[in-house]
Design a protein around this motif. Structure first.
Motif, PDB file in Angstrom:
ATOM      1  N   GLY A  54       0.721  -1.184  -0.020  1.00  0.00           N
ATOM      2  CA  GLY A  54      -0.020   0.037   0.105  1.00  0.00           C
ATOM      3  C   GLY A  54       0.848   1.294   0.085  1.00  0.00           C
ATOM      4  N   ARG A  59      -1.988   5.264  -5.641  1.00  0.00           N
ATOM      5  CA  ARG A  59      -3.698   5.208  -5.523  1.00  0.00           C
ATOM      6  C   ARG A  59      -4.051   6.086  -6.766  1.00  0.00           C
ATOM      7  NH1 ARG A  59      -6.029   6.901  -0.214  1.00  0.00           N
ATOM      8  NH2 ARG A  59      -4.848   4.976   0.453  1.00  0.00           N
ATOM      9  N   SER A  60      -4.911   5.343  -7.549  1.00  0.00           N
ATOM     10  CA  SER A  60      -5.645   6.152  -8.647  1.00  0.00           C
ATOM     11  C   SER A  60      -6.911   7.001  -8.028  1.00  0.00           C
ATOM     12  CB  SER A  60      -6.137   5.186  -9.695  1.00  0.00           C
ATOM     13  OG  SER A  60      -7.207   4.121  -9.340  1.00  0.00           O
ATOM     14  N   GLU A  61      -7.303   7.783  -8.964  1.00  0.00           N
ATOM     15  CA  GLU A  61      -8.382   8.494  -8.479  1.00  0.00           C
ATOM     16  C   GLU A  61      -9.503   7.606  -8.105  1.00  0.00           C
ATOM     17  OE1 GLU A  61      -9.791  12.027 -10.504  1.00  0.00           O
ATOM     18  OE2 GLU A  61      -7.803  12.480 -10.829  1.00  0.00           O
ATOM     19  N   GLU A  63      -9.696   4.180  -7.385  1.00  0.00           N
ATOM     20  CA  GLU A  63      -9.434   3.733  -6.289  1.00  0.00           C
ATOM     21  C   GLU A  63      -9.902   4.792  -5.077  1.00  0.00           C
ATOM     22  OE1 GLU A  63      -5.959   0.466  -6.135  1.00  0.00           O
ATOM     23  OE2 GLU A  63      -5.352   2.436  -6.476  1.00  0.00           O
ATOM     24  N   ALA A  64      -9.389   5.906  -4.971  1.00  0.00           N
ATOM     25  CA  ALA A  64      -9.815   6.695  -3.865  1.00  0.00           C
ATOM     26  C   ALA A  64     -11.246   6.671  -3.896  1.00  0.00           C
ATOM     27  CB  ALA A  64      -9.142   8.120  -4.103  1.00  0.00           C
ATOM     28  N   LEU A  67     -12.585   3.460  -2.385  1.00  0.00           N
ATOM     29  CA  LEU A  67     -12.166   2.954  -1.168  1.00  0.00           C
ATOM     30  C   LEU A  67     -12.384   3.950   0.174  1.00  0.00           C
ATOM     31  CD1 LEU A  67      -8.969   1.354  -1.912  1.00  0.00           C
ATOM     32  CD2 LEU A  67     -10.791   0.337  -1.664  1.00  0.00           C
TER      33      LEU A  67
END
Length: 154
Positions: A54, A59-61, A63-64, A67
């Protein structure tokens, strides 16, 4: 060049699949035994691996966005569990009489006892020193006169 016969190829592929299947089955069995022998270590290793992955994977947009609610739910759940554990522990300690005031009183009593013990030990040391017979005074050393050296004749 001779081409491999389809039957020979099929037999070779079948043997390879069987060997791979046996190896995978053995590996799965050994892994399960390892997990059963040390589940906490496996869990800690998995958490550490997850944290490392992690931390290093961006982190992609997307994913953000996906998540964020999960992270908030985990955070809220963790905070709720921590608060519940803290409140329960505080209530249990109160039932047992372990309050902040009681702890302060106990520390005060303990420090008072230490001070009394040191004072008593000091008094005993002084009394023991006074009870010892006085050491005889050493007689002053008498000085012998130095012998005169003869002067050399010139």
């Amino acid at each position: 060049m001779t081409e491999a016969k389809p039957a020979t190829t099929r037999i070779s592929a079948s043997k390879a699949i069987a060997a791979t299947s046996d190896t995978a089955r053995d590996l799965a069995r050994k892994t399960a035994e390892g997990i059963e022998a040390n589940p906490v270590g496996v869990l800690a290793g998995g958490v550490a691996l997850g944290v490392l992955l992690g931390a290093f994977l961006p982190r992609s947009e997307h994913e953000a966005k996906l998540l964020a609610p999960v992270g908030k739910r985990i955070s809220d759940t963790t905070r709720g569990a921590f608060d519940a554990a803290k409140d329960t522990a505080k209530a249990e300690l109160d039932v047992l009489g372990f309050t902040r005031t009681a702890a302060r009183d106990q520390v005060g009593k303990m420090l008072g006892g230490v001070v009394r013990t040191l004072a008593t030990a000091g008094t005993a040391a002084v009394a023991a020193a006074k009870a010892q017979p006085a050491a005889p005074e050493a007689a002053p050393a008498t000085k012998k006169p130095a012998a005169k050296k003869a002067k050399p004749k010139a």
